[in-house]
Motif scaffolding. Structure first.
Motif, mmCIF file in Angstrom:
data_model
loop_
_atom_site.group_PDB
_atom_site.id
_atom_site.type_symbol
_atom_site.label_atom_id
_atom_site.label_comp_id
_atom_site.label_asym_id
_atom_site.label_seq_id
_atom_site.Cartn_x
_atom_site.Cartn_y
_atom_site.Cartn_z
ATOM 1 N N ILE A 69 2.342 -6.181 3.497
ATOM 2 C CA ILE A 69 2.931 -5.659 2.357
ATOM 3 C C ILE A 69 1.611 -5.077 1.880
ATOM 4 O O ILE A 69 0.516 -3.838 2.014
ATOM 5 C CB ILE A 69 3.788 -4.912 2.216
ATOM 6 C CG1 ILE A 69 5.228 -5.188 2.795
ATOM 7 C CG2 ILE A 69 3.950 -4.236 1.737
ATOM 8 C CD1 ILE A 69 6.613 -6.136 2.352
ATOM 9 N N LEU A 70 1.347 -6.187 0.886
ATOM 10 C CA LEU A 70 0.021 -5.824 0.233
ATOM 11 C C LEU A 70 -1.667 -6.047 0.876
ATOM 12 O O LEU A 70 -2.101 -5.289 0.494
ATOM 13 C CB LEU A 70 0.382 -6.982 -1.247
ATOM 14 C CG LEU A 70 1.285 -6.396 -2.126
ATOM 15 C CD1 LEU A 70 1.736 -7.364 -3.092
ATOM 16 C CD2 LEU A 70 1.385 -5.474 -2.286
ATOM 17 N N GLY A 71 -1.804 -6.616 1.471
ATOM 18 C CA GLY A 71 -2.042 -7.242 2.052
ATOM 19 C C GLY A 71 -3.622 -6.095 3.178
ATOM 20 O O GLY A 71 -4.557 -6.277 3.510
ATOM 21 N N PRO A 73 -2.954 -2.385 3.483
ATOM 22 C CA PRO A 73 -3.744 -1.915 3.236
ATOM 23 C C PRO A 73 -5.431 -2.006 2.921
ATOM 24 O O PRO A 73 -6.046 -1.482 3.019
ATOM 25 C CB PRO A 73 -2.779 -0.831 1.735
ATOM 26 C CG PRO A 73 -2.216 -1.503 2.287
ATOM 27 C CD PRO A 73 -1.870 -2.895 2.630
ATOM 28 N N LEU A 74 -5.369 -3.112 2.261
ATOM 29 C CA LEU A 74 -6.741 -3.897 1.605
ATOM 30 C C LEU A 74 -7.247 -3.982 2.713
ATOM 31 O O LEU A 74 -9.110 -3.666 2.719
ATOM 32 C CB LEU A 74 -6.372 -5.269 0.966
ATOM 33 C CG LEU A 74 -7.637 -5.234 0.129
ATOM 34 C CD1 LEU A 74 -8.344 -4.500 -0.721
ATOM 35 C CD2 LEU A 74 -7.538 -7.224 -0.631
ATOM 36 N N TYR A 76 -7.627 -3.145 5.504
ATOM 37 C CA TYR A 76 -8.414 -1.960 6.321
ATOM 38 C C TYR A 76 -9.269 -1.242 5.372
ATOM 39 O O TYR A 76 -10.405 -0.625 5.719
ATOM 40 C CB TYR A 76 -6.924 -0.967 6.429
ATOM 41 C CG TYR A 76 -7.640 0.838 6.877
ATOM 42 C CD1 TYR A 76 -7.438 0.735 8.098
ATOM 43 C CD2 TYR A 76 -7.705 1.255 6.239
ATOM 44 C CE1 TYR A 76 -8.075 1.763 8.797
ATOM 45 C CE2 TYR A 76 -7.725 3.381 7.135
ATOM 46 C CZ TYR A 76 -7.901 3.222 8.247
ATOM 47 O OH TYR A 76 -8.494 3.844 8.718
ATOM 48 N N LEU A 77 -9.068 -0.644 4.078
ATOM 49 C CA LEU A 77 -10.570 -0.476 2.980
ATOM 50 C C LEU A 77 -11.681 -1.140 3.451
ATOM 51 O O LEU A 77 -12.685 -0.960 3.389
ATOM 52 C CB LEU A 77 -10.114 -0.542 1.673
ATOM 53 C CG LEU A 77 -8.859 0.888 1.306
ATOM 54 C CD1 LEU A 77 -8.393 0.255 -0.262
ATOM 55 C CD2 LEU A 77 -9.120 1.287 1.895
ATOM 56 N N VAL A 81 -13.974 2.076 4.411
ATOM 57 C CA VAL A 81 -14.421 2.509 3.861
ATOM 58 C C VAL A 81 -15.458 1.273 2.834
ATOM 59 O O VAL A 81 -15.641 0.306 2.288
ATOM 60 C CB VAL A 81 -13.236 2.696 2.283
ATOM 61 C CG1 VAL A 81 -13.759 3.704 1.308
ATOM 62 C CG2 VAL A 81 -12.480 2.820 3.259
ATOM 63 N N VAL A 149 -5.284 -11.982 4.818
ATOM 64 C CA VAL A 149 -6.510 -10.701 4.953
ATOM 65 C C VAL A 149 -7.956 -10.787 5.698
ATOM 66 O O VAL A 149 -7.915 -9.148 6.815
ATOM 67 C CB VAL A 149 -6.704 -10.379 2.914
ATOM 68 C CG1 VAL A 149 -7.990 -9.574 3.400
ATOM 69 C CG2 VAL A 149 -5.238 -10.355 2.259
ATOM 70 N N PRO A 174 -4.958 11.503 8.347
ATOM 71 C CA PRO A 174 -5.315 9.888 8.004
ATOM 72 C C PRO A 174 -4.303 8.694 8.337
ATOM 73 O O PRO A 174 -3.899 7.487 8.694
ATOM 74 C CB PRO A 174 -6.217 9.647 6.919
ATOM 75 C CG PRO A 174 -6.331 11.693 6.503
ATOM 76 C CD PRO A 174 -5.551 12.462 7.165
ATOM 77 N N TRP A 175 -3.518 9.005 7.585
ATOM 78 C CA TRP A 175 -2.225 8.254 7.782
ATOM 79 C C TRP A 175 -1.806 7.871 9.038
ATOM 80 O O TRP A 175 -1.092 6.948 9.273
ATOM 81 C CB TRP A 175 -0.454 8.839 6.600
ATOM 82 C CG TRP A 175 0.442 8.277 6.705
ATOM 83 C CD1 TRP A 175 1.712 8.550 7.319
ATOM 84 C CD2 TRP A 175 0.973 7.158 6.452
ATOM 85 N NE1 TRP A 175 2.478 7.784 7.473
ATOM 86 C CE2 TRP A 175 2.371 7.073 6.665
ATOM 87 C CE3 TRP A 175 -0.058 5.858 5.879
ATOM 88 C CZ2 TRP A 175 2.916 5.584 6.190
ATOM 89 C CZ3 TRP A 175 0.823 4.504 5.914
ATOM 90 C CH2 TRP A 175 2.242 4.084 5.234
ATOM 91 N N PHE A 178 -3.839 5.800 11.460
ATOM 92 C CA PHE A 178 -3.383 4.395 10.749
ATOM 93 C C PHE A 178 -2.318 3.689 11.757
ATOM 94 O O PHE A 178 -2.530 2.715 12.798
ATOM 95 C CB PHE A 178 -3.316 4.444 9.113
ATOM 96 C CG PHE A 178 -3.189 2.723 8.759
ATOM 97 C CD1 PHE A 178 -4.652 2.292 8.751
ATOM 98 C CD2 PHE A 178 -2.195 2.644 8.850
ATOM 99 C CE1 PHE A 178 -4.318 0.674 8.109
ATOM 100 C CE2 PHE A 178 -1.527 1.055 8.099
ATOM 101 C CZ PHE A 178 -2.824 0.191 8.069
ATOM 102 N N TRP A 179 -1.959 4.519 11.894
ATOM 103 C CA TRP A 179 -0.675 3.630 12.818
ATOM 104 C C TRP A 179 -0.670 4.022 13.997
ATOM 105 O O TRP A 179 -0.173 3.700 15.020
ATOM 106 C CB TRP A 179 0.737 4.329 12.308
ATOM 107 C CG TRP A 179 1.453 3.702 11.206
ATOM 108 C CD1 TRP A 179 1.390 4.322 9.737
ATOM 109 C CD2 TRP A 179 1.587 2.165 10.484
ATOM 110 N NE1 TRP A 179 1.422 3.418 8.718
ATOM 111 C CE2 TRP A 179 2.197 2.793 9.161
ATOM 112 C CE3 TRP A 179 1.994 1.092 10.993
ATOM 113 C CZ2 TRP A 179 2.016 1.132 8.440
ATOM 114 C CZ3 TRP A 179 2.066 0.316 10.753
ATOM 115 C CH2 TRP A 179 2.420 0.374 9.054
#
Lengths: 261, 379, 261, 379
Positions: A69-71, A73-74, A76-77, A81, A149, A174-175, A178-179
């Motif tokens: 859950i936390l990792g 998004p990280l 992906y960034l 980005v 990660v 963008p959301w 992602f999916w």
């Protein structure tokens, strides 16, 4: 490019490599074959052993879920980005691999211990980290999140950014991109991250033993039996946990491969 | 253009790494097939990406039908985009690829927030979308591919699927980034005709990027030449081909005989005389200052005897090279200057195999070359 | 492809990611700042501490050297040669990450212990693994060699095989091609493998503690002080080893990057 | 070929994945510039790699100067190889890249075993090698690049460096794998001339692989057409161009007017009559059975009036399309069959812009087309 029939170099290199393969395989095989099936079965019937194995698996699974859950998004960034300090963040993600496990345990104890601010806060909602399952989970999370990660990041990196761009021009936010695009295409990397992290969590001993000797996870149980009763008493438990780890590892790896082909 | 143009770029500037655009202005009319032509590395893809909103220009504005879209996110611009590598979604079938954009339109707010749950399938809408997918597949002749995955398609099939995917949402504008360059040369021609047919059938305003001059001439209603981040010339294919605005364009579109000259004087019948190492060449131009001029190799006529026709420019020279380039043969002919100390002037002439045989040309032969005053392009 | 100014998605993802970063950084910072420089200096003057740190570094360096000699050929083969069972070998290389550390210690003890065949053989040339430096080295080697082999393999894979082919046509033998072309071009992957493996070796506790409680490596020392005297006595040693690990890790990472740019 | 050929392939067969060669036979004479021409995916690179020993054929033999090299390792074959992407060593300077193969020759046994220690530098040999690098750099005009790294070179510069690196060891044979395809179209021509110049200067036996027919015609002494792992035709450019051996080759080399016919009868003057939907076409051929025939688009002459010359074949038709392809214009003319129920026959004719203007052709115009009996190629 190299010809199909092996050259002298290949032969020479293969000998060197075999030594390493042998070094990994032999101790494991020797351990597995040293305990009779009957002994293993008896060991499995031992409540302490069974509980410790279940606790290990469950804790590692929860740690992996938190990292997912936390990792994700990280990851992906980091893959997509460009931002100042990205190299720093990537280095931070790798740090847990470098920090000695027992030192990591000490560091976590200082932040999540009974007398720390976080420890007091969590105790208000009835969560204690020392000598309790939440402590095992955060220790596993700390030492193994790098695996998830990094693997998920590589998965996202392998997705052609043009696919995401085209999806945008076709009306996806963008959301949704992602999916619809990024996640399914990076799935192999993400899955392999989940497998590696979970397996790495199972294997942890040093950090966990400092935060929570009790309740005992399987690696702590092995250590305790070895210290208290010697090699012969530790061996069946070690065999059992090695067998289970290998079984899970091989299964997930095969699933991961089929998934892709 | 009196009507509001479909697309208008106003003073677009964009810097990315070593590369930059300066002050790009461009107008494309509705229904037009517009070709952006430039060598590799001239920033064509980047310009398309900023039209579609995947890159944001540092300065300038982008209008579609008079509406400012400069800061609108890509998903709201309704501009179709086909990348050079087609960028098909590898995890979806051809059918699903084509339906992708169409499905997005029918999604409710809650479905947009939770795209990973495919909740509440709507059978009516699904049938509608399936029918549209079928229709566009028929137009592009890819109905048979519906259940296949992109990895199993040929280059040409991929291109058609990518076109179908972009066209199904009925965009205001279709951008094609080097759509033919990933194909084998022998298949390029067929797909070029296909692009023309689809454009005629749909009337879709199209911007097509390429580095291939013949492709640009064959397809474009108008052509813009882009080089090093600047637009050098905009005009009809005939314009660009016959009247290149600079030496770079002349070379790029395949003009070989480019010379520099001073314009000597006007003659009584309105033509001008250009001096070239002692040769006097008759041309039609309004320029009076020193300039470049060019003659296309296929506009020069070769003959054994001196022609006694109305052609103004006629010289004798010696053949120095004969280069066979398949369909045409390029012959270099050196014409001696009338002033002895100056070097001879090489003219390149393109002729067919048939003419070569008929004239029986060999190296070192003396031959007459002639061209009309109107074939001389002064710039 | 994604626009330079951050979208809502990026912002949202960044918040999630920050929690994870914070979870890694905070315990480490808290530990580092909790001990005064004077206390750290005194700790460093303690012979036991200094010896244990030196022993840790040296053992890990030797383990890494062994992996370099035996693992580099293997990494090259895995990157270049198609052979039956390659997937199996790649899986075997990953197994040490999965096996619980204390179980790995037990397995190694069974093969290299005093009463094992190998243990007896080596004792003839005066090498003992139990409670001795060679034991520490093989424990570190076992748990960390995956990092080196995988990283070096990826390094070799990234080298265009056509470069090797062209070198052959220019008169280089396969052995010369390896040193003239493959090795220098894969160097970044190899170096990063060396760094990761060495760092991972430093951090090991579970496998080492079973083979060799004494002589004490730093992670064992931390554990011992924690068990015997409590958190306050373990903390300075933990701080010191975290600082040193971080310092080494950051330095090598910077060197690795400069080397490539 | 009476002398021992430089390269001889004897019944080469090779299977790799989906792809296979069957029974490849080929001879290349010393000093020849030999072009292997085929579409993408016809296995050209694979064939080169097996010549050079990077792939081993399952069957057949490879001879160089009569010596069997089939099982010799690559490093002993002395065959230079330039890959399509040039494959320069990115960690070495241009100078070091060029010297690479030359240095290998001077290495002692012990240096070969320990290549990671650069022991015992030999100053004499170093100076000798430096001089040779300079010489070859001068030939290829890349002296100024000596200290630069490949990453900072343009495509054309990379190509020259790769050539220099292959030539310095003085190989028996030079293999070029699509050497021009990675270059921008506008630079291709210059480097094509450069390849010709270097071949003339060094006399190096060269095998050049390409999918571009014009490139093959411009450079090759002889051309082999390869398709789906088989060699279909070997001959001079003129041969392949004028007398393609099959319909595939005809299409590939750009012949448009390909028809199938029965040969009706011989005439008194030795020509044959071919029937085509009721039209009778005069041709020169020894064939008597049903066959294909083709006419190159540029071999057909258009005229407003019916020509009264010695040309045997003359028909009237209607213009249906006019396609501008830059240098040439392709016009489709449909000639009605004399039998009413049969569909009209489309002929494609290539003319220059000048002819188009002079004849003032428009769609639906009726026009005469004519071609010589010798322009009809029957196969």
């Amino acid at each position: 490019m190299i010809k199909k029939h092996p050259s002298k170099l290949t032969f020479f290199f293969a000998i060197f490599g075999s030594v390493l393969i042998f070094f990994i395989v032999w101790p494991l095989l020797r351990t597995i074959t040293s305990s009779s099936p009957t002994l293993l079965w008896e060991t499995l019937l031992d409540d302490d052993v069974r509980n410790s194995i279940l606790l290990t698996f469950l804790s590692s699974a929860i740690a992996t879920s938190i990292a997912f859950i936390l990792g994700l998004p990280l990851a992906y960034l980091l893959a997509r980005v460009e931002f100042r300090g990205r190299a720093l963040v990537e280095a931070i993600i790798d740090i847990p691999i470098v920090v000695p496990h027992s030192a990591a345990g000490i560091a976590l104890l200082m932040v999540f211990g009974r007398r720390s601010i976080l420890g007091k806060l969590f105790s208000l909602v009835g969560i204690s980290f020392v000598s309790a399952m939440p402590g095992i989970i955060i220790a596993m999370l700390f030492v193994s999140l790098s695996f998830f990660v990094n693997s998920a990041r590589d998965g996202f990196k392998a997705v052609n950014p043009r696919l995401e761009g085209v999806a945008r021009t076709l009306g996806s936010t963008p959301w949704e991109v992602f999916w619809q695009i990024s996640f399914p295409l990076a799935w192999r990397g993400i899955l392999s991250g989940i497998v590696m992290m979970w397996a790495r969590g199972l294997s942890e001993f040093g950090a966990v033993v400092i935060l929570a000797y009790h309740p005992m996870i399987a690696p702590v149980l092995i250590y305790e039996r070895f210290e208290s009763f010697g090699l012969n008493y530790a061996r069946p438990v070690a065999t059992l946990i090695i067998l289970i780890s290998l079984f899970v590892f091989i299964t997930l790896r095969l699933v991961g491969r089929r998934n892709h082909a | 253009m009196l009507k509001t143009p479909r697309l208008k770029l106003e003073k677009i500037a964009l810097r990315l790494g070593d590369f930059q655009f300066k002050n790009i202005n461009l107008e494309v009319a509705a229904g037009e097939y517009f070709v952006l032509l430039g060598p590799t590395g001239s920033g064509k893809t980047l310009l398309l990406e900023s039209m579609v909103g995947l890159k944001t220009p540092q300065e300038g504005k982008i209008f579609v039908d008079g509406q400012d879209m400069t800061h609108l996110p890509s998903e709201k611009r309704k501009i179709g985009f086909v990348y050079q590598d087609y960028a098909l979604f590898p995890h979806l079938t051809v059918e699903e690829n084509i339906a992708f954009g169409r499905k997005n339109r029918h999604r409710s707010r809650i479905q947009r927030l939770l795209p990973f749950f495919n909740i509440l399938p709507d059978l009516d809408k699904d049938a509608l979308i399936a029918a549209e997918v079928k229709k566009i597949s028929r137009l592009l002749k890819i109905e048979a591919l519906a259940k296949r995955y992109p990895a199993n398609l040929s280059g040409g099939e991929k291109q058609r699927v990518a076109l179908a995917r972009a066209l199904i949402v009925n965009p205001n504008l279709l951008l094609l980034d080097e759509p033919l360059s990933a194909l084998d040369p022998e298949r390029r021609e067929g797909l070029q005709n296909e692009l023309r047919r689809i454009h005629q059938k749909t009337g879709m305003t199209t911007i097509h990027v390429t580095h291939d001059f013949e492709e640009a001439v064959a397809l474009g209603d108008r052509i813009a030449i882009i080089h090093q981040g600047e637009i050098l010339q905009v005009g009809s294919p005939e314009d660009v081909f016959r009247r290149p605005a600079s030496k770079f364009i002349a070379r790029f579109v395949g003009v070989r005989n480019i010379f520099q000259t001073e314009i000597i004087k006007s003659t009584s019948n309105g033509t001008k005389l250009l001096a070239l190492n002692g040769l006097m060449i008759t041309a039609l131009t309004s320029l009076t200052k020193p300039a470049h001029f060019s003659i296309r190799p296929e506009d020069i006529i070769l003959s054994r005897e001196k022609l006694t026709s109305s052609i103004r420019n006629s010289f004798q020279g010696k053949i120095t090279t004969i280069a066979n380039r398949g369909t045409l043969i390029y012959i270099t002919i050196e014409v001696s200057s009338s002033q002895k100390q100056k070097p001879p002037i090489p003219f390149i002439v393109a002729i067919t195999h048939r003419s070569l045989e008929e004239l029986d040309l060999r190296i070192n032969d003396e031959i007459n070359l002639s061209f009309k005053a109107s074939a001389v392009h002064v710039f």
